[in-house]
Design an enzyme around this catalytic site. Structure first.
Site, mmCIF file in Angstrom:
data_model
loop_
_atom_site.group_PDB
_atom_site.id
_atom_site.type_symbol
_atom_site.label_atom_id
_atom_site.label_comp_id
_atom_site.label_asym_id
_atom_site.label_seq_id
_atom_site.Cartn_x
_atom_site.Cartn_y
_atom_site.Cartn_z
ATOM 1 N N LYS A 1 28.127 46.202 -9.468
ATOM 2 C CA LYS A 1 29.092 45.106 -9.413
ATOM 3 C C LYS A 1 30.520 45.642 -9.295
ATOM 4 C CE LYS A 1 31.163 41.522 -12.328
ATOM 5 N NZ LYS A 1 32.514 42.112 -12.239
ATOM 6 N N THR B 1 35.429 43.885 -14.924
ATOM 7 C CA THR B 1 34.589 45.035 -15.277
ATOM 8 C C THR B 1 33.588 45.278 -14.158
ATOM 9 O OG1 THR B 1 34.815 44.554 -17.639
ATOM 10 C CG2 THR B 1 32.996 45.981 -16.981
ATOM 11 N N LEU C 1 28.927 41.129 -17.352
ATOM 12 C CA LEU C 1 30.101 41.977 -17.186
ATOM 13 C C LEU C 1 31.289 41.067 -16.897
ATOM 14 C CD1 LEU C 1 28.801 44.933 -14.944
ATOM 15 C CD2 LEU C 1 29.241 44.970 -17.400
ATOM 16 N N ASP C 2 32.427 41.357 -17.507
ATOM 17 C CA ASP C 2 33.615 40.549 -17.292
ATOM 18 C C ASP C 2 34.044 40.579 -15.831
ATOM 19 O OD1 ASP C 2 33.704 40.022 -19.985
ATOM 20 O OD2 ASP C 2 35.110 41.645 -20.429
ATOM 21 N N PHE C 3 34.903 39.632 -15.459
ATOM 22 C CA PHE C 3 35.436 39.520 -14.103
ATOM 23 C C PHE C 3 36.060 40.838 -13.646
ATOM 24 C CE2 PHE C 3 38.942 38.247 -11.208
ATOM 25 C CZ PHE C 3 38.207 37.562 -10.253
#
Length: 311
Positions: free
Chosen positions: A130, A169, A165-167
Site C-alpha cells: 500500500k 502509512t 493502515l492509516d491514510f
C-alpha cells in the site's frame, strides 16, 4: 511465509512516496505480480491443495457473525453491529449477538436474503504494498482513493482487510477470505507481531526514551509499549531524519504515531514491513499486489493451527 527484508528495508527508507497528498488521483488498477515460478512438483501440490475440500457435518453450527463475514457481508465486527442493531433475520426472526446458524437456516441482512457460503475449500490471501494516500474502505464519503478500487480481485466481497493502515502509512496490507484467519491476526489475545520501519524528524531518541517505549507509555486509550526498537545504521551524522525498526503486538488506531508524539516527535514516514508470519516481499513494489500460492496459504494456516479453509 517469510521474505528476507535486509535489502528491501534500505530501499523503503530512501524511496520517495508517490501521490502522498490529499488529492484523489485517477484510479489506476494495481498491478498483480508473480514473485516466483513454481516447479513441477510445486504445481502438482498446489493443484492438490486447491482441489481439497473440508468435510462439514450437516449438524455443524457456526456463529452467525462469522457465517455472514465468510459470505461477504462485511467484517465480523461489522456483522456483529448489524445483528446488535436488529438488521439481521434468521428464519424470519430478529437475530441476537452470539446466535448460532445451522445448515438450511434462512438469513436476511438489511432486508436482503443472504446465501451463506460455508467455508469448505482453500481460503485466499492477497498481500498489497500500500502506498501513502489510500484508505482501507469500500466506500469513502470524502471520495478518497481506496485500496478496494485499486485491486480488481477485491470486488469479491468475501475479501476482508486484516487490520488497517492509516491514510499516510504505507507497506504491507493483507486481505483474506477467511474470517477466522483475520481474527487470529488481529485479536489482542494472540499478540501477533507487527513490524514497522519508522522515520522521525528532529532529534535522535535518547536512551531514556528508548527504554520508556519498551516499558510502556500511557496514551488516552491505555498503556502502549514496543516489543523491540532498533536504530537503523548508516544514516549519516548530518541527517535530521532518523530511521528505527520497531515491533509491537497490537494495532490500535495511530498507535505508533501517538507513541512518538508523546515525546513531541513527528513520524514523517511509517512503513509496515511484517505482520505475523507474512513479510513484505522485497520485489513487491509500491502499488503492486501478490496472491499467495496454495502452498503458501497452507503454510500460513498451519502457523495458526487452522485448516486450509481458514477454520
Amino acid at each position: 511465509m517469510r521474505f528476507n527484508l535486509k535489502d528491501s528495508l534500505k530501499k523503503l527508507m530512501t524511496d520517495k512516496p508517490k501521490n502522498a497528498d490529499n488529492e484523489k488521483a485517477p484510479v489506476q488498477k494495481a498491478r498483480r505480480v508473480k514473485l516466483d515460478r513454481p516447479n513441477k512438483q510445486e504445481q502438482i501440490t498446489n493443484r492438490r491443495i486447491r482441489d481439497e475440500r473440508i468435510d462439514l457435518p450437516d449438524d455443524e453450527n457456526v456463529r452467525l457473525s462469522r457465517a455472514l463475514a465468510m459470505s461477504g457481508v462485511g467484517s465480523r465486527r461489522h456483522c456483529d453491529e448489524l445483528i446488535q442493531n436488529g438488521k439481521v433475520l434468521v428464519n424470519g426472526q430478529v437475530a441476537v449477538v452470539g446466535q448460532k446458524l445451522a445448515h438450511g437456516d434462512r438469513v436476511e441482512a438489511l432486508g436482503k436474503p443472504i446465501v451463506i457460503k460455508w467455508q469448505d475449500r482453500l481460503a485466499r490471501i492477497i498481500i498489497y504494498h500500500k502506498p501513502e494516500g489510500e484508505i482501507i474502505s469500500r466506500d469513502d464519503p470524502k471520495s478518497r482513493q481506496t485500496v478496494f478500487e485499486r485491486i480488481p480481485a477485491l470486488k469479491n466481497k468475501r475479501f476482508i482487510a486484516i487490520g488497517r493502515l492509516d491514510f499516510n502509512t504505507s507497506g504491507l496490507l493483507i486481505f483474506t477470505t477467511s474470517g477466522d484467519l483475520a481474527q487470529h491476526f488481529t485479536h489482542p489475545k494472540y499478540e501477533i507481531e507487527r513490524e514497522y520501519a519508522v522515520r522521525i524528524y528532529g532529534e535522535e531518541l535518547t536512551q531514556a526514551q528508548l527504554d520508556q517505549l519498551k516499558t510502556g507509555i500511557k496514551l488516552d486509550d491505555g498503556m502502549a509499549q514496543l516489543a523491540a526498537i532498533i536504530k537503523q545504521p548508516d544514516q549519516g551524522t548530518e541527517s535530521k531524519n532518523y530511521w528505527y525498526r520497531i515491533i509491537l503486538k497490537e494495532g490500535r488506531n495511530r498507535e505508533v504515531r501517538r507513541m512518538f508524539e508523546y515525546f513531541d516527535l513527528t513520524v514523517s514516514r511509517l512503513i509496515r514491513t511484517r505482520f505475523g508470519p507474512i513479510s513484505l516481499p522485497p520485489r513487491l513494489k509500491r502499488g503492486q499486489y501478490y496472491e499467495l500460492t496454495e502452498i503458501e496459504v497452507a503454510e500460513v494456516m498451519q502457523s495458526f493451527g487452522l485448516t486450509i479453509a481458514g477454520t
